[in-house]
Design a protein around this motif. Structure first.
Motif, PDB file in Angstrom:
ATOM      1  N   LEU A  54      22.199  -7.594   4.284  1.00  0.00           N
ATOM      2  CA  LEU A  54      23.325  -8.461   3.920  1.00  0.00           C
ATOM      3  C   LEU A  54      22.911  -9.932   3.904  1.00  0.00           C
ATOM      4  O   LEU A  54      23.178 -10.650   2.942  1.00  0.00           O
ATOM      5  N   PHE A  55      22.305 -10.377   4.989  1.00  0.00           N
ATOM      6  CA  PHE A  55      21.903 -11.775   5.134  1.00  0.00           C
ATOM      7  C   PHE A  55      20.596 -11.846   5.913  1.00  0.00           C
ATOM      8  O   PHE A  55      20.305 -10.978   6.710  1.00  0.00           O
ATOM      9  N   TYR A  56      19.841 -12.912   5.659  1.00  0.00           N
ATOM     10  CA  TYR A  56      18.731 -13.212   6.538  1.00  0.00           C
ATOM     11  C   TYR A  56      18.619 -14.719   6.697  1.00  0.00           C
ATOM     12  O   TYR A  56      19.086 -15.492   5.847  1.00  0.00           O
ATOM     13  N   SER A  57      17.978 -15.094   7.808  1.00  0.00           N
ATOM     14  CA  SER A  57      17.890 -16.504   8.160  1.00  0.00           C
ATOM     15  C   SER A  57      16.511 -16.813   8.732  1.00  0.00           C
ATOM     16  O   SER A  57      16.037 -16.090   9.606  1.00  0.00           O
ATOM     17  N   ILE A  58      15.896 -17.867   8.227  1.00  0.00           N
ATOM     18  CA  ILE A  58      14.582 -18.265   8.729  1.00  0.00           C
ATOM     19  C   ILE A  58      14.692 -19.464   9.667  1.00  0.00           C
ATOM     20  O   ILE A  58      13.676 -19.911  10.211  1.00  0.00           O
ATOM     21  N   GLY A  59      15.919 -19.985   9.864  1.00  0.00           N
ATOM     22  CA  GLY A  59      16.087 -21.116  10.772  1.00  0.00           C
ATOM     23  C   GLY A  59      17.555 -21.475  10.910  1.00  0.00           C
ATOM     24  O   GLY A  59      18.422 -20.935  10.198  1.00  0.00           O
ATOM     25  N   ILE A  60      17.841 -22.390  11.825  1.00  0.00           N
ATOM     26  CA  ILE A  60      19.217 -22.817  12.051  1.00  0.00           C
ATOM     27  C   ILE A  60      19.836 -23.318  10.751  1.00  0.00           C
ATOM     28  O   ILE A  60      19.241 -24.118  10.032  1.00  0.00           O
ATOM     29  N   ASP A  61      21.029 -22.820  10.473  1.00  0.00           N
ATOM     30  CA  ASP A  61      21.792 -23.204   9.284  1.00  0.00           C
ATOM     31  C   ASP A  61      21.092 -22.863   7.967  1.00  0.00           C
ATOM     32  O   ASP A  61      21.472 -23.381   6.916  1.00  0.00           O
ATOM     33  N   GLN A  62      20.069 -22.020   8.020  1.00  0.00           N
ATOM     34  CA  GLN A  62      19.391 -21.559   6.802  1.00  0.00           C
ATOM     35  C   GLN A  62      19.685 -20.087   6.611  1.00  0.00           C
ATOM     36  O   GLN A  62      19.084 -19.244   7.269  1.00  0.00           O
ATOM     37  N   ILE A  63      20.633 -19.808   5.716  1.00  0.00           N
ATOM     38  CA  ILE A  63      21.099 -18.445   5.510  1.00  0.00           C
ATOM     39  C   ILE A  63      20.890 -18.058   4.051  1.00  0.00           C
ATOM     40  O   ILE A  63      21.220 -18.843   3.152  1.00  0.00           O
ATOM     41  N   SER A  64      20.379 -16.864   3.845  1.00  0.00           N
ATOM     42  CA  SER A  64      20.260 -16.330   2.484  1.00  0.00           C
ATOM     43  C   SER A  64      21.127 -15.087   2.381  1.00  0.00           C
ATOM     44  O   SER A  64      21.073 -14.218   3.256  1.00  0.00           O
ATOM     45  N   SER A  65      21.913 -15.016   1.332  1.00  0.00           N
ATOM     46  CA  SER A  65      22.786 -13.873   1.112  1.00  0.00           C
ATOM     47  C   SER A  65      22.157 -12.952   0.089  1.00  0.00           C
ATOM     48  O   SER A  65      21.695 -13.403  -0.964  1.00  0.00           O
ATOM     49  N   GLU A  66      22.149 -11.686   0.397  1.00  0.00           N
ATOM     50  CA  GLU A  66      21.522 -10.715  -0.484  1.00  0.00           C
ATOM     51  C   GLU A  66      22.478 -10.134  -1.511  1.00  0.00           C
ATOM     52  O   GLU A  66      22.068  -9.776  -2.610  1.00  0.00           O
ATOM     53  N   ARG A  69      24.332 -19.349  11.559  1.00  0.00           N
ATOM     54  CA  ARG A  69      23.320 -19.407  12.624  1.00  0.00           C
ATOM     55  C   ARG A  69      23.456 -20.780  13.288  1.00  0.00           C
ATOM     56  O   ARG A  69      22.713 -21.709  12.979  1.00  0.00           O
ATOM     57  N   PRO A  70      24.373 -20.873  14.227  1.00  0.00           N
ATOM     58  CA  PRO A  70      24.608 -22.178  14.857  1.00  0.00           C
ATOM     59  C   PRO A  70      23.544 -22.587  15.859  1.00  0.00           C
ATOM     60  O   PRO A  70      23.377 -23.783  16.136  1.00  0.00           O
ATOM     61  N   GLN A  71      22.825 -21.610  16.382  1.00  0.00           N
ATOM     62  CA  GLN A  71      21.737 -21.885  17.323  1.00  0.00           C
ATOM     63  C   GLN A  71      20.519 -21.052  16.931  1.00  0.00           C
ATOM     64  O   GLN A  71      20.645 -20.075  16.191  1.00  0.00           O
ATOM     65  N   ASP A  72      19.371 -21.412  17.458  1.00  0.00           N
ATOM     66  CA  ASP A  72      18.110 -20.781  17.061  1.00  0.00           C
ATOM     67  C   ASP A  72      18.138 -19.273  17.229  1.00  0.00           C
ATOM     68  O   ASP A  72      17.597 -18.530  16.401  1.00  0.00           O
ATOM     69  N   THR A 130      22.463 -12.011  19.503  1.00  0.00           N
ATOM     70  CA  THR A 130      21.607 -13.006  20.154  1.00  0.00           C
ATOM     71  C   THR A 130      20.270 -12.380  20.521  1.00  0.00           C
ATOM     72  O   THR A 130      20.197 -11.193  20.844  1.00  0.00           O
ATOM     73  N   VAL A 131      19.245 -13.189  20.469  1.00  0.00           N
ATOM     74  CA  VAL A 131      17.892 -12.747  20.785  1.00  0.00           C
ATOM     75  C   VAL A 131      17.396 -13.561  21.967  1.00  0.00           C
ATOM     76  O   VAL A 131      17.620 -14.773  22.033  1.00  0.00           O
ATOM     77  N   GLU A 132      16.716 -12.900  22.892  1.00  0.00           N
ATOM     78  CA  GLU A 132      16.138 -13.580  24.050  1.00  0.00           C
ATOM     79  C   GLU A 132      14.631 -13.394  24.056  1.00  0.00           C
ATOM     80  O   GLU A 132      14.114 -12.391  23.574  1.00  0.00           O
ATOM     81  N   GLY A 133      13.929 -14.366  24.599  1.00  0.00           N
ATOM     82  CA  GLY A 133      12.495 -14.221  24.810  1.00  0.00           C
ATOM     83  C   GLY A 133      11.629 -14.589  23.632  1.00  0.00           C
ATOM     84  O   GLY A 133      10.433 -14.283  23.627  1.00  0.00           O
ATOM     85  N   THR A 134      12.197 -15.253  22.644  1.00  0.00           N
ATOM     86  CA  THR A 134      11.419 -15.702  21.497  1.00  0.00           C
ATOM     87  C   THR A 134      12.055 -16.971  20.952  1.00  0.00           C
ATOM     88  O   THR A 134      13.199 -17.289  21.272  1.00  0.00           O
ATOM     89  N   PHE A 158      23.080 -15.337  15.762  1.00  0.00           N
ATOM     90  CA  PHE A 158      23.378 -15.033  14.367  1.00  0.00           C
ATOM     91  C   PHE A 158      24.743 -14.362  14.340  1.00  0.00           C
ATOM     92  O   PHE A 158      24.970 -13.377  15.041  1.00  0.00           O
ATOM     93  N   ILE A 159      25.670 -14.902  13.551  1.00  0.00           N
ATOM     94  CA  ILE A 159      27.046 -14.424  13.555  1.00  0.00           C
ATOM     95  C   ILE A 159      27.423 -13.924  12.159  1.00  0.00           C
ATOM     96  O   ILE A 159      27.139 -14.590  11.152  1.00  0.00           O
ATOM     97  N   LEU A 160      28.041 -12.775  12.129  1.00  0.00           N
ATOM     98  CA  LEU A 160      28.554 -12.205  10.884  1.00  0.00           C
ATOM     99  C   LEU A 160      30.070 -12.299  10.905  1.00  0.00           C
ATOM    100  O   LEU A 160      30.701 -11.895  11.891  1.00  0.00           O
ATOM    101  N   SER A 161      30.660 -12.817   9.830  1.00  0.00           N
ATOM    102  CA  SER A 161      32.093 -13.079   9.834  1.00  0.00           C
ATOM    103  C   SER A 161      32.762 -12.632   8.539  1.00  0.00           C
ATOM    104  O   SER A 161      32.107 -12.452   7.512  1.00  0.00           O
ATOM    105  N   SER A 162      34.066 -12.495   8.650  1.00  0.00           N
ATOM    106  CA  SER A 162      34.895 -12.282   7.465  1.00  0.00           C
ATOM    107  C   SER A 162      36.265 -12.900   7.739  1.00  0.00           C
ATOM    108  O   SER A 162      36.761 -12.830   8.861  1.00  0.00           O
ATOM    109  N   LYS A 163      36.871 -13.447   6.715  1.00  0.00           N
ATOM    110  CA  LYS A 163      38.218 -13.995   6.882  1.00  0.00           C
ATOM    111  C   LYS A 163      39.268 -12.901   6.744  1.00  0.00           C
ATOM    112  O   LYS A 163      40.307 -12.933   7.403  1.00  0.00           O
ATOM    113  N   LYS A 164      38.978 -11.918   5.866  1.00  0.00           N
ATOM    114  CA  LYS A 164      39.927 -10.822   5.637  1.00  0.00           C
ATOM    115  C   LYS A 164      39.163  -9.539   5.364  1.00  0.00           C
ATOM    116  O   LYS A 164      38.565  -9.375   4.308  1.00  0.00           O
TER     117      LYS A 164
END
Lengths: 113, 113
Positions: A47-59, A68-71, A24-28, A74-80
């Motif tokens: 690995l990933f970058y995002s320029i906005g909510i729900d806008q994800i690019s995978s490298e 990216r559920p909120q501005d 999470t980022v504060e102050g911006t 940013f969450i990194l996940s794996s199922k297994k």
């Protein structure tokens, strides 16, 4: 002033278990957000970058996903998790339109056993 | 594509001596260059950046970097190194259209007392 948080700081997980790392980022507002992995204390792999909510690019194709559920979250996940997912995970942010660099969080050390 | 190279894996200097960490870049167009430092198990810290203007850029902790267009280099320098400068140093170049950074492989600096 802006601050960036990552948690947890360290994590030990068994192979095949799920993963969720949070940043999470504060102050911006409307920052660009990035996830990197650093293996063996050296090179950084984007690995990933995002320029906005729900806008994800995978490298790179891999076992991980990002959301990216909120501005400023940013969450990194794996199922297994795989053994090869071990590493130091860094989150970074940048103000959207300026020409400055990225600012990094403290990182999460993930060990998959 | 933009890229940077750090030709030295390790640099060893005595405290009080000048420190130089080398970086060369390859870009199409104007370069946007950065230096970061990483201490063990920590995130990367921003040191300085070159966007435009003076070829000598001053940054944090007494570091400076010299941009040399003819040699496509952006070497990091410190006139008098401290033991506390021992760390891993990364050079990076910004990919303008996507705001991503491409990092070098890193140079480990060891300053001996």
């Amino acid at each position: 002033s802006q601050t960036i948080h990552q948690w947890p700081a360290t994590l030990v997980q068994p192979v095949g278990s799920p993963l969720s790392l949070e940043c999470t980022v504060e102050g911006t507002s409307n920052p660009n957000l990035y996830w990197y992995r650093q293996a063996a204390g050296r090179g950084l792999q984007l690995l990933f970058y995002s320029i906005g909510i729900d806008q994800i690019s995978s490298e790179v194709p891999q076992n991980l996903s990002a959301s990216r559920p909120q501005d400023r979250q940013f969450i990194l996940s794996s199922k297994k998790l795989l053994l090869s997912d071990s590493g130091f995970y860094l989150c970074a942010w940048k103000e959207g339109e300026n020409f400055g660099g990225q600012f990094f969080g403290p990182g999460t050390r993930l060990t998959v056993l | 594509a933009q890229s940077v190279a750090q030709p030295e894996d390790q640099v060893n200097v005595a405290e009080g001596n000048p420190l130089t960490v080398k970086c060369t870049y390859s870009v199409s167009g104007n370069p946007y260059l950065f230096w970061y430092v990483q201490y063990p198990n920590r995130g990367l810290q921003f040191l300085l950046k070159y966007i435009t203007g003076d070829n000598l850029v001053k940054g944090s902790y007494g570091f400076e970097a010299e941009f040399n267009k003819s040699q496509t280099s952006f070497h990091l320098k410190k006139p008098s190194a401290l033991v506390s400068d021992s760390a891993l140093y990364f050079c990076a170049v910004r990919d303008i259209p996507s705001y991503k950074l491409s990092f070098g492989a890193g140079t480990t600096v060891t300053v001996r007392a």
